[in-house]
Design a protein around this motif. Structure first.
Motif, short mmCIF file in Angstrom:
data_model
loop_
_atom_site.label_atom_id
_atom_site.label_comp_id
_atom_site.label_asym_id
_atom_site.label_seq_id
_atom_site.Cartn_x
_atom_site.Cartn_y
_atom_site.Cartn_z
N GLY A 30 42.08 25.23 35.70
CA GLY A 30 41.32 26.42 36.10
C GLY A 30 42.09 27.28 37.07
N GLY A 31 42.75 26.65 38.03
CA GLY A 31 43.58 27.39 38.98
C GLY A 31 44.77 28.05 38.30
N LEU A 32 45.40 27.35 37.37
CA LEU A 32 46.52 27.93 36.63
C LEU A 32 46.05 29.11 35.78
CD1 LEU A 32 49.50 27.78 35.71
CD2 LEU A 32 48.72 26.24 33.89
N PHE A 33 44.90 28.97 35.15
CA PHE A 33 44.34 30.05 34.33
C PHE A 33 44.05 31.28 35.17
CE2 PHE A 33 40.69 31.96 32.01
CZ PHE A 33 41.36 32.25 30.83
N ALA A 34 43.46 31.09 36.35
CA ALA A 34 43.17 32.22 37.24
C ALA A 34 44.46 32.86 37.73
CB ALA A 34 42.32 31.75 38.42
N TYR A 35 45.49 32.06 38.00
CA TYR A 35 46.77 32.60 38.45
C TYR A 35 47.45 33.40 37.35
CZ TYR A 35 51.62 32.83 39.93
OH TYR A 35 52.88 33.27 40.25
N LEU A 36 47.45 32.88 36.13
CA LEU A 36 48.09 33.58 35.02
C LEU A 36 47.36 34.88 34.67
CD1 LEU A 36 49.06 30.60 32.70
CD2 LEU A 36 50.55 31.96 34.16
N ARG A 38 46.13 36.73 36.86
CA ARG A 38 46.29 37.53 38.08
C ARG A 38 44.92 37.92 38.65
NH1 ARG A 38 50.18 41.79 35.84
NH2 ARG A 38 50.46 40.54 34.01
N ALA A 39 44.01 36.97 38.68
CA ALA A 39 42.66 37.23 39.17
C ALA A 39 42.65 37.57 40.65
CB ALA A 39 41.77 36.01 38.90
N HIS A 40 43.64 37.11 41.39
CA HIS A 40 43.69 37.37 42.84
C HIS A 40 43.94 38.85 43.14
CE1 HIS A 40 47.78 36.49 41.49
NE2 HIS A 40 48.19 37.28 42.46
N THR A 41 44.50 39.61 42.20
CA THR A 41 44.77 41.02 42.47
C THR A 41 43.49 41.85 42.49
OG1 THR A 41 45.16 41.49 40.13
CG2 THR A 41 47.08 40.94 41.48
N TYR A 42 42.45 41.37 41.85
CA TYR A 42 41.19 42.11 41.83
C TYR A 42 40.42 42.00 43.14
CZ TYR A 42 41.97 42.71 36.87
OH TYR A 42 42.50 43.05 35.67
N LEU A 43 40.87 41.16 44.05
CA LEU A 43 40.20 41.00 45.33
C LEU A 43 40.67 42.01 46.36
CD1 LEU A 43 40.28 37.11 45.54
CD2 LEU A 43 38.38 38.56 44.81
N ALA A 44 41.69 42.79 46.05
CA ALA A 44 42.24 43.77 46.99
C ALA A 44 41.96 45.18 46.47
CB ALA A 44 43.75 43.56 47.14
N ASP A 46 44.27 47.39 45.96
CA ASP A 46 45.55 47.87 45.46
C ASP A 46 45.37 48.48 44.06
OD1 ASP A 46 48.21 48.37 45.12
OD2 ASP A 46 48.76 46.28 44.73
N PRO A 47 45.77 49.72 43.85
CA PRO A 47 45.65 50.33 42.53
C PRO A 47 46.52 49.66 41.47
CG PRO A 47 46.06 52.01 44.19
CD PRO A 47 46.23 50.68 44.85
N ALA A 48 47.50 48.89 41.87
CA ALA A 48 48.36 48.21 40.91
C ALA A 48 47.60 47.17 40.09
CB ALA A 48 49.53 47.56 41.62
N ALA A 49 46.40 46.83 40.51
CA ALA A 49 45.59 45.88 39.74
C ALA A 49 45.19 46.47 38.40
CB ALA A 49 44.34 45.48 40.53
N CYS A 50 45.25 47.78 38.26
CA CYS A 50 44.93 48.44 36.99
C CYS A 50 45.92 48.06 35.90
CB CYS A 50 44.91 49.95 37.15
SG CYS A 50 43.62 50.54 38.25
N VAL A 51 47.14 47.68 36.29
CA VAL A 51 48.18 47.35 35.32
C VAL A 51 47.89 46.00 34.66
CG1 VAL A 51 50.68 47.10 35.03
CG2 VAL A 51 49.78 48.72 36.66
N ASN A 52 46.99 45.21 35.21
CA ASN A 52 46.67 43.92 34.60
C ASN A 52 46.13 44.08 33.19
OD1 ASN A 52 47.49 42.59 36.84
ND2 ASN A 52 45.46 42.21 37.64
N CYS A 53 45.48 45.19 32.93
CA CYS A 53 44.96 45.44 31.59
C CYS A 53 46.05 46.15 30.80
CB CYS A 53 43.70 46.31 31.67
SG CYS A 53 42.99 46.67 30.07
N HIS A 54 46.42 45.62 29.65
CA HIS A 54 47.55 46.16 28.92
C HIS A 54 47.35 47.61 28.48
CE1 HIS A 54 45.54 45.80 24.98
NE2 HIS A 54 44.98 44.76 25.53
N ILE A 55 46.13 48.07 28.39
CA ILE A 55 45.85 49.44 27.97
C ILE A 55 46.17 50.43 29.09
CG2 ILE A 55 44.02 50.99 27.21
CD1 ILE A 55 42.65 48.54 25.98
#
Length: 68
Positions: A30-36, A38-44, A46-55
């Motif tokens: 579960g921890g590996l899945f959350a890390y892969l 990049r679930a931690h980026t949604y807690l900040a 930072d606009p760079a979290a938008c790049v997590n979605c490939h679209i």
């Protein structure tokens, strides 16, 4: 004390070890899945979290290089 003894005798030693291993594997995966993901980026904020979605990648690149 009778309740505590019943709880201790609820599972055998092998069952306790098996449950401990299964719990560790599930938590680890579960921890590996959350890390892969990049679930931690949604807690900040930072606009760079938008790049997590490939679209959103080209839109983020345009936004980050614009005058806005």
């Amino acid at each position: 004390m009778k309740i505590l003894e019943r709880i201790k005798n609820l599972f055998s030693y092998k069952q306790k070890i098996g449950l401990l291993i299964i719990t560790g594997v599930v938590c680890g995966l579960g921890g590996l899945f959350a890390y892969l993901l990049r679930a931690h980026t949604y807690l900040a904020d930072d606009p760079a979290a938008c790049v997590n979605c490939h679209i959103m990648t080209p839109y983020y690149a345009t936004w980050s290089h614009s005058s806005h």
